[in-house]
Design an enzyme around this catalytic site. Structure first.
Site, PDB file in Angstrom:
ATOM      1  N   TYR A   1       1.465  11.174  11.856  1.00  0.00           N
ATOM      2  CA  TYR A   1       0.646  10.735  10.713  1.00  0.00           C
ATOM      3  C   TYR A   1      -0.712  10.211  11.171  1.00  0.00           C
ATOM      4  CZ  TYR A   1       4.576  11.782   7.814  1.00  0.00           C
ATOM      5  OH  TYR A   1       5.574  12.481   7.166  1.00  0.00           O
TER       6      TYR A   1
ATOM      7  N   ARG B   1      -2.894  13.232  11.319  1.00  0.00           N
ATOM      8  CA  ARG B   1      -3.287  13.692   9.980  1.00  0.00           C
ATOM      9  C   ARG B   1      -4.277  12.732   9.339  1.00  0.00           C
ATOM     10  NH1 ARG B   1       1.838  14.885   6.501  1.00  0.00           N
ATOM     11  NH2 ARG B   1       0.260  15.724   5.085  1.00  0.00           N
TER      12      ARG B   1
ATOM     13  N   GLN C   1       1.225  16.094  -5.053  1.00  0.00           N
ATOM     14  CA  GLN C   1       2.170  16.025  -3.935  1.00  0.00           C
ATOM     15  C   GLN C   1       1.401  15.691  -2.649  1.00  0.00           C
ATOM     16  OE1 GLN C   1       5.312  19.444  -4.321  1.00  0.00           O
ATOM     17  NE2 GLN C   1       3.396  20.177  -5.249  1.00  0.00           N
TER      18      GLN C   1
ATOM     19  N   HIS D   1       4.216  11.707  -3.458  1.00  0.00           N
ATOM     20  CA  HIS D   1       4.718  11.730  -2.072  1.00  0.00           C
ATOM     21  C   HIS D   1       4.031  10.698  -1.199  1.00  0.00           C
ATOM     22  CE1 HIS D   1       6.269  16.142  -2.544  1.00  0.00           C
ATOM     23  NE2 HIS D   1       7.018  15.251  -3.175  1.00  0.00           N
TER      24      HIS D   1
ATOM     25  N   CYS E   1       4.958  -2.348   4.826  1.00  0.00           N
ATOM     26  CA  CYS E   1       5.666  -3.253   5.748  1.00  0.00           C
ATOM     27  C   CYS E   1       7.160  -3.242   5.427  1.00  0.00           C
ATOM     28  CB  CYS E   1       5.119  -4.679   5.602  1.00  0.00           C
ATOM     29  SG  CYS E   1       6.017  -5.870   6.635  1.00  0.00           S
TER      30      CYS E   1
ATOM     31  N   CYS F   1       1.530  -6.618  10.016  1.00  0.00           N
ATOM     32  CA  CYS F   1       1.412  -6.566   8.558  1.00  0.00           C
ATOM     33  C   CYS F   1       0.337  -7.556   8.104  1.00  0.00           C
ATOM     34  CB  CYS F   1       2.742  -6.931   7.896  1.00  0.00           C
ATOM     35  SG  CYS F   1       2.604  -7.135   6.108  1.00  0.00           S
TER      36      CYS F   1
ATOM     37  N   GLY G   1      -2.105  25.166  -6.359  1.00  0.00           N
ATOM     38  CA  GLY G   1      -1.993  25.099  -4.898  1.00  0.00           C
ATOM     39  C   GLY G   1      -0.674  24.572  -4.385  1.00  0.00           C
TER      40      GLY G   1
ATOM     41  N   SER H   1       3.493  25.753  -3.402  1.00  0.00           N
ATOM     42  CA  SER H   1       4.422  26.880  -3.197  1.00  0.00           C
ATOM     43  C   SER H   1       5.658  26.749  -4.083  1.00  0.00           C
ATOM     44  CB  SER H   1       4.865  26.907  -1.730  1.00  0.00           C
ATOM     45  OG  SER H   1       5.524  25.671  -1.411  1.00  0.00           O
TER      46      SER H   1
ATOM     47  N   ALA I   1      -8.560  28.196  -4.755  1.00  0.00           N
ATOM     48  CA  ALA I   1      -8.666  27.119  -5.756  1.00  0.00           C
ATOM     49  C   ALA I   1     -10.129  26.819  -6.100  1.00  0.00           C
ATOM     50  CB  ALA I   1      -7.981  25.870  -5.230  1.00  0.00           C
TER      51      ALA I   1
END
Ligand code: APR
Length: 261
Positions: free
Chosen positions: A58, A61, A95, A113, A121, A140, A180, A182, A225
């Site tokens: 992550y 990303r 999503q 999502h 935390c 945190c 967009g 699937s 799109a």
């Protein structure tokens, strides 16, 4: 398609709407799930087994999303314009975990999502804005606990967020548009079935190619799109005599001309 401008529009978006902004999808040729295994980076079990590996997935990303060249594209901007212009309101159910809808100007967005730029935390449950790497030493901001922060992302096997609000909007909408996606992952893939079962709304799929649920839609438009979404929004707004912005300027023009002779 004759639509009442007073009807709510619900737009479900998936990774495909952000593809032309430079963010990878999951199941296309270069998709993330061809490089990473879901069970190693996107499940609670993976996080318990190897938290550093999951956090790194992550972190990569998040860094990608924050790169200066990643910006909302014409499809995100068209949906934000539709929200400003459509009298009955527009709700984006996404999503996606990026913030490109918000950066494009959409204000009614539900991230079912989760969100890449937030962390949660596990000690106190606080959800915080988070734009830097997450690691095992992260503290945190709310309770000060160290090493108990996780991405605010819904992993496989976890329950998506906002399902009650989404169900209420699906029951009320007069137009449901999927962009967009699937349609491989539930419950999002089943939203078109819910809408059709309630029998009120038109359903439209805007995608690069037919999805797994394309046969369920009343109408389908295929292409990138950034081309298909703006064209569809223009079509909707033309049906109601242009956007509120344009209608507003028309009223201002009439006023400035004075009463018709
Ligand atoms: N324009 C429009 N559609 C596109 C474009 C584009 N430029 N590029 C790709 N697409 C379409 C693909 O044809 C595909 O149907 O976007 C869809 C992307 O599908 P997925 O990669 O499966 O992404 P998505 O549907 O969002 O996945 C749903 O699965 O892994 C989970 O949590 C993850 O939210 C994700 C969920």
């Amino acid at each position: 398609m004759r639509l009442s401008p007073e009807g709510l529009i619900v737009v479900l978006t998936g990774a495909g709407i952000s593809a032309e902004s430079g963010l990878r999808t999951f199941r296309d040729q270069d998709g993330l799930w061809y490089e990473f295994r879901i069970e190693e980076v996107a499940t609670p079990e993976a996080f318990a087994r190897d938290p550093a590996k999951v956090l790194d997935f992550y972190n990569q990303r998040r860094r990608g999303l924050l790169a200066p060249e990643v910006r909302p594209n014409a499809a995100h901007l068209a949906l934000a314009r539709l929200e400003r212009s459509w009298p009955g309101g527009v709700l984006v159910v996404t999503q996606n975990v990026d913030d490109l809808h918000e950066r494009a100007g959409s204000r009614r967005v539900l991230h079912m999502h989760g969100e890449l730029l937030k962390a949660r935390c596990l000690a106190c449950g606080a959800v915080c804005e988070w734009r830097r790497d997450l690691d095992l030493e992260s503290r945190c901001p709310a309770c000060g606990t160290v090493g108990r922060m996780r991405p605010h992302i819904v992993w496989f096997g976890e329950i998506p967020f906002h399902l009650e609000d989404i169900e209420e909007a699906l029951a009320r909408c007069t137009l449901f548009v999927a962009v967009g996606t699937s349609a491989e992952v539930y419950p999002a893939a089943g939203f078109v079935d819910r809408v059709k079962a309630l029998g009120r709304a038109c359903t439209v799929e805007l995608n690069l190619e037919p999805s797994a649920k394309s046969h369920c839609f009343d109408d389908r438009r295929y292409g990138p799109a950034t081309r298909v979404v703006p064209a569809f929004v223009e079509e909707l707004l033309a049906e109601i005599g242009g956007s509120r912005e344009q209608q507003g300027s028309a009223v201002r023009d009439r006023r400035s001309r004075g009463p018709d002779r």
